[in-house]
Scaffold this motif. Structure first.
Motif, PDB file in Angstrom:
ATOM      1  N   LEU A  35      21.351  52.843  53.966  1.00  0.00           N
ATOM      2  CA  LEU A  35      20.700  51.599  53.874  1.00  0.00           C
ATOM      3  C   LEU A  35      19.249  51.524  53.726  1.00  0.00           C
ATOM      4  O   LEU A  35      18.331  52.381  54.479  1.00  0.00           O
ATOM      5  CB  LEU A  35      20.971  50.676  55.114  1.00  0.00           C
ATOM      6  N   ASP A  36      18.849  50.956  52.822  1.00  0.00           N
ATOM      7  CA  ASP A  36      17.429  50.659  52.350  1.00  0.00           C
ATOM      8  C   ASP A  36      16.927  49.593  53.368  1.00  0.00           C
ATOM      9  O   ASP A  36      17.156  48.370  53.259  1.00  0.00           O
ATOM     10  CB  ASP A  36      17.313  50.143  50.880  1.00  0.00           C
ATOM     11  N   CYS A  37      15.977  49.886  54.231  1.00  0.00           N
ATOM     12  CA  CYS A  37      15.797  49.159  55.499  1.00  0.00           C
ATOM     13  C   CYS A  37      14.233  48.731  55.646  1.00  0.00           C
ATOM     14  O   CYS A  37      13.300  49.456  55.134  1.00  0.00           O
ATOM     15  CB  CYS A  37      16.205  49.881  56.757  1.00  0.00           C
ATOM     16  N   VAL A  38      14.191  47.609  56.051  1.00  0.00           N
ATOM     17  CA  VAL A  38      12.666  47.124  56.451  1.00  0.00           C
ATOM     18  C   VAL A  38      12.753  46.899  57.800  1.00  0.00           C
ATOM     19  O   VAL A  38      13.442  46.853  58.609  1.00  0.00           O
ATOM     20  CB  VAL A  38      12.295  45.802  55.700  1.00  0.00           C
ATOM     21  N   THR A  39      11.554  46.548  58.526  1.00  0.00           N
ATOM     22  CA  THR A  39      11.304  46.515  59.852  1.00  0.00           C
ATOM     23  C   THR A  39      11.108  44.895  59.886  1.00  0.00           C
ATOM     24  O   THR A  39      10.434  44.393  59.089  1.00  0.00           O
ATOM     25  CB  THR A  39      10.154  47.108  60.405  1.00  0.00           C
ATOM     26  N   ARG A  40      11.411  44.346  61.203  1.00  0.00           N
ATOM     27  CA  ARG A  40      11.134  43.182  61.516  1.00  0.00           C
ATOM     28  C   ARG A  40       9.655  42.761  62.118  1.00  0.00           C
ATOM     29  O   ARG A  40       9.434  43.502  63.037  1.00  0.00           O
ATOM     30  CB  ARG A  40      12.030  42.519  62.222  1.00  0.00           C
ATOM     31  N   GLY A  41       8.918  42.223  61.523  1.00  0.00           N
ATOM     32  CA  GLY A  41       7.364  41.807  62.020  1.00  0.00           C
ATOM     33  C   GLY A  41       6.656  43.066  61.998  1.00  0.00           C
ATOM     34  O   GLY A  41       6.886  43.964  61.182  1.00  0.00           O
ATOM     35  N   ARG A  42       5.499  43.100  62.584  1.00  0.00           N
ATOM     36  CA  ARG A  42       4.750  44.246  62.636  1.00  0.00           C
ATOM     37  C   ARG A  42       4.872  45.259  63.909  1.00  0.00           C
ATOM     38  O   ARG A  42       4.223  45.349  64.720  1.00  0.00           O
ATOM     39  CB  ARG A  42       2.989  43.666  62.444  1.00  0.00           C
ATOM     40  N   ARG A  43       6.169  45.957  63.849  1.00  0.00           N
ATOM     41  CA  ARG A  43       6.213  46.812  64.840  1.00  0.00           C
ATOM     42  C   ARG A  43       5.532  47.993  64.715  1.00  0.00           C
ATOM     43  O   ARG A  43       4.876  48.120  63.517  1.00  0.00           O
ATOM     44  CB  ARG A  43       7.483  46.910  65.367  1.00  0.00           C
ATOM     45  N   GLY A  44       5.438  48.705  65.522  1.00  0.00           N
ATOM     46  CA  GLY A  44       4.747  50.187  65.416  1.00  0.00           C
ATOM     47  C   GLY A  44       5.447  51.054  64.511  1.00  0.00           C
ATOM     48  O   GLY A  44       6.589  50.653  63.982  1.00  0.00           O
ATOM     49  N   ALA A  45       4.847  52.173  64.058  1.00  0.00           N
ATOM     50  CA  ALA A  45       5.121  52.973  62.959  1.00  0.00           C
ATOM     51  C   ALA A  45       6.572  53.594  63.248  1.00  0.00           C
ATOM     52  O   ALA A  45       6.549  54.058  64.520  1.00  0.00           O
ATOM     53  CB  ALA A  45       3.882  53.840  62.473  1.00  0.00           C
ATOM     54  N   LEU A  46       7.313  53.889  62.528  1.00  0.00           N
ATOM     55  CA  LEU A  46       8.400  54.711  62.810  1.00  0.00           C
ATOM     56  C   LEU A  46       8.378  56.035  61.626  1.00  0.00           C
ATOM     57  O   LEU A  46       7.793  56.143  60.859  1.00  0.00           O
ATOM     58  CB  LEU A  46       9.535  53.915  62.281  1.00  0.00           C
ATOM     59  N   ALA A  47       8.935  56.902  62.185  1.00  0.00           N
ATOM     60  CA  ALA A  47       9.000  58.170  61.621  1.00  0.00           C
ATOM     61  C   ALA A  47      10.131  58.649  61.069  1.00  0.00           C
ATOM     62  O   ALA A  47      11.396  58.358  61.677  1.00  0.00           O
ATOM     63  CB  ALA A  47       8.461  59.216  62.445  1.00  0.00           C
ATOM     64  N   CYS A  48      10.409  59.557  60.047  1.00  0.00           N
ATOM     65  CA  CYS A  48      11.545  60.109  59.776  1.00  0.00           C
ATOM     66  C   CYS A  48      12.150  60.873  60.862  1.00  0.00           C
ATOM     67  O   CYS A  48      11.204  61.665  61.742  1.00  0.00           O
ATOM     68  CB  CYS A  48      11.056  61.271  58.440  1.00  0.00           C
TER      69      CYS A  48
END
Ligand SMILES: Nc1nc2c(ncn2[C@@H]2O[C@H](COP(=O)(O)OP(=O)(O)O)[C@@H](O)[C@H]2O)c(=O)[nH]1
Ligand SMILES: [Mg+2]
Ligand SMILES: [Zn+2]
Length: 298
Positions: A35-48
């Motif tokens: 799935l092509d995803c976004v995060t909700r709001g300004r949450r902390g960075a995510l990583a591979c």
């Protein structure tokens, strides 16, 4: 908790980030679809490599609602910010080659990050087909003495000997650009690499270079992460004690300096300086440590 909210979290799909593009993430679900995803709001960075909970938001699209616990986190940092490289990595594979020239200091930084983050590490000398390879291999003898494993290969010819070192691990390939990381990954997982490259190109507005990390499966418990070329590898997130401890051969000498708060720079009675003078610690490694310490002071 309001009933509606509970229902929403129950509907989350378990997935793993297999590629990241700024604020967009490619998340692989348990059935293998992405799935092509976004995060909700300004949450902390995510990583591979991050395990996430995703809500479907449209055909092929989703929103990351939850970040699962991380076993490990590989990242670099300078004075102002941290840059995540990959999550849940069990092993770092530092890829070097005789050409272009590799920087020993960067190897030291990668190894230190692995030691600090609780990951094992391995050095791969690629491009053994090149005439300068023998000399490059010799220059890595220091790391073998320190107990690090070294695999010499030519990704253009055969990568099969690497498999034994990867089995059961989630390995992140790191190093300067041009060393052959992507070539190694492509040789190990040709079909997955093409598939992810195609999806990624579509999501990443057609850029074809590895600007972001990507995760590939080599088996159900064996995964490999290709990462963009590193030029810098700051370790500002390690305090002084942690930094010295991340250089494995320093450990027996730590706590033996005249001053308890010795920085191992030019203090009198420094056990590390003495060990270096006595030939027990490599000058190049001690200099890497000192450079890292100087960086945070400036
Ligand atoms: N001679 C030789 N060249 C290689 C080998 N592996 C990769 N290369 C070349 O090195 C260059 C950089 O490779 P790439 O995989 O993009 O490096 P990355 O930046 O570390 O991902 C490319 O031109 C590759 O064709 C090898 O085993 N031998
Ligand atoms: Mg690459
Ligand atoms: Zn000291």
């Amino acid at each position: 908790m309001p009933p509606g909210k509970k229902k929403a979290s129950l509907a989350l799909l378990d997935g793993q980030i297999v590629a990241s593009f700024g604020r967009r993430y490619l998340v692989e679900l348990q059935d293998g679809t992405t799935l092509d995803c976004v995060t909700r709001g300004r949450r902390g960075a995510l990583a591979c490599g991050d395990r996430v909970g995703v809500a479907r938001s449209g055909p092929g699209q989703g929103v990351i609602e939850k970040l699962g616990a991380r076993d490990t986190l590989l990242y670099r940092s300078d004075r102002v910010r941290q840059k995540l490289i990959a999550a849940n990595v069990t092993q770092i594979v530092v890829v070097v080659a005789p050409v272009p020239t590799f920087h020993e200091d960067l190897i030291n930084r990668c190894l230190a990050a692995a030691e600090h983050g609780g990951m094992s590490s391995l050095i791969v000398l690629n491009k053994m087909d090149l005439p300068q390879a023998k000399r490059a291999l010799k220059s890595l003898a220091l790391y073998e003495q320190l107990g690090y494993r070294i695999v010499a290969l030519s990704a253009k010819r055969d990568v099969s000997q690497l498999l034994a070192f990867l089995r059961g691990e989630t390995s992140a390939l790191v190093g300067q650009s041009g060393m052959g990381k992507s070539t190694i990954v492509n040789a190990l997982a040709p079909e997955a690499a093409v598939r992810i490259a195609e999806i990624s190109a579509a999501l990443d507005s057609g850029r074809h270079t590895t600007t972001h990390a990507r995760l590939y499966h080599l088996g159900h418990d064996t995964h490999i992460i290709d990462s963009p070329g590193l030029q810098e590898f700051g370790l500002h997130h390690l305090d002084m004690g942690e930094l010295a401890d991340a250089f494995v051969e320093f450990r027996p000498w730590l706590g033996r300096c005249r001053f308890r708060d010795c920085h191992h720079m030019s203090e009198p009675g420094c056990a590390l300086t003495a060990a270096c003078v006595a030939g027990k610690i490599s000058e190049r490694r001690l200099e890497s440590y000192r450079q890292l310490l100087r960086e945070r002071a400036s």
